[in-house]
Design an enzyme around this catalytic site. Sequence first.
Site, PDB file in Angstrom:
ATOM      1  N   CYS A   1      -8.569  -4.793 -10.436  1.00  0.00           N
ATOM      2  CA  CYS A   1      -8.069  -3.740 -11.322  1.00  0.00           C
ATOM      3  C   CYS A   1      -7.612  -2.580 -10.432  1.00  0.00           C
ATOM      4  O   CYS A   1      -8.442  -1.885  -9.841  1.00  0.00           O
ATOM      5  CB  CYS A   1      -9.193  -3.324 -12.261  1.00  0.00           C
ATOM      6  SG  CYS A   1      -8.699  -2.121 -13.499  1.00  0.00           S
TER       7      CYS A   1
ATOM      8  N   CYS B   1      -5.615   0.713   6.125  1.00  0.00           N
ATOM      9  CA  CYS B   1      -5.718   2.182   6.207  1.00  0.00           C
ATOM     10  C   CYS B   1      -6.887   2.746   5.419  1.00  0.00           C
ATOM     11  O   CYS B   1      -7.099   3.962   5.437  1.00  0.00           O
ATOM     12  CB  CYS B   1      -4.418   2.840   5.760  1.00  0.00           C
ATOM     13  SG  CYS B   1      -4.200   2.883   3.969  1.00  0.00           S
TER      14      CYS B   1
ATOM     15  N   CYS C   1      -7.510  -0.874   0.889  1.00  0.00           N
ATOM     16  CA  CYS C   1      -6.551  -1.426   1.844  1.00  0.00           C
ATOM     17  C   CYS C   1      -7.268  -1.637   3.171  1.00  0.00           C
ATOM     18  O   CYS C   1      -7.881  -0.716   3.704  1.00  0.00           O
ATOM     19  CB  CYS C   1      -5.384  -0.461   2.034  1.00  0.00           C
ATOM     20  SG  CYS C   1      -4.253  -0.964   3.350  1.00  0.00           S
TER      21      CYS C   1
ATOM     22  N   CYS D   1       0.216   3.024   3.624  1.00  0.00           N
ATOM     23  CA  CYS D   1       0.570   2.462   4.938  1.00  0.00           C
ATOM     24  C   CYS D   1       1.581   1.321   4.865  1.00  0.00           C
ATOM     25  O   CYS D   1       2.021   0.835   5.900  1.00  0.00           O
ATOM     26  CB  CYS D   1      -0.687   1.979   5.673  1.00  0.00           C
ATOM     27  SG  CYS D   1      -1.360   0.442   5.041  1.00  0.00           S
TER      28      CYS D   1
ATOM     29  N   CYS E   1       0.842  -1.189   0.000  1.00  0.00           N
ATOM     30  CA  CYS E   1       0.000   0.000   0.000  1.00  0.00           C
ATOM     31  C   CYS E   1       0.882   1.246   0.000  1.00  0.00           C
ATOM     32  O   CYS E   1       1.802   1.365   0.811  1.00  0.00           O
ATOM     33  CB  CYS E   1      -0.898  -0.015   1.234  1.00  0.00           C
ATOM     34  SG  CYS E   1      -1.944   1.452   1.375  1.00  0.00           S
TER      35      CYS E   1
HETATM   36 FE    FE Z   1      -2.935   0.999   3.403  1.00  0.00          FE
END
Ligand code: FE
Length: 132
Positions: free
Chosen positions: A120, A100, A97, A51, A48
């Site tokens: 995607c 976060c 995610c 985070c 990510c």
């Molecule tokens: Fe994240």
Amino acid sequence: MSDKVSKSKEEWQAELTPEQYRVCREKGTERAFTGAYWDSKEQGGYRCACCGAALFSSATKFDSGTGWPSFWAPQGPDSVAMETDTTLSMPRTEVLCRQCGAHLGHVFADGPEPTGLRYCINSVSLVFDKDS
Ligand code: FE
């Protein structure tokens, strides 16, 4: 389980590039064929951008022809969260995610085996990590 990451709008704006902020925190979409990873075949993991959570692996990446990095599965069962996105007339499933809440992209049911799914994902939501 990992701890949830929660930051203010000002904190995210200070840490992210304007394009990362627009896509990840405001649910934007990068233009197809413009991101860093749509055509990448390097082996490793994708974390990510907000985070650092491990989200996807090159082992499930495939060439979807869409111009966005595409995966047939997340890295683990707890990597991502799903929400229904009704901003278009045809409802879509948004991928976030789990740690976060960053907007990553959408998942569609026209992917390859073994899952039949196509995650995607915006390149700008990800950071490649060849060691993960
Ligand atoms: Fe994240």
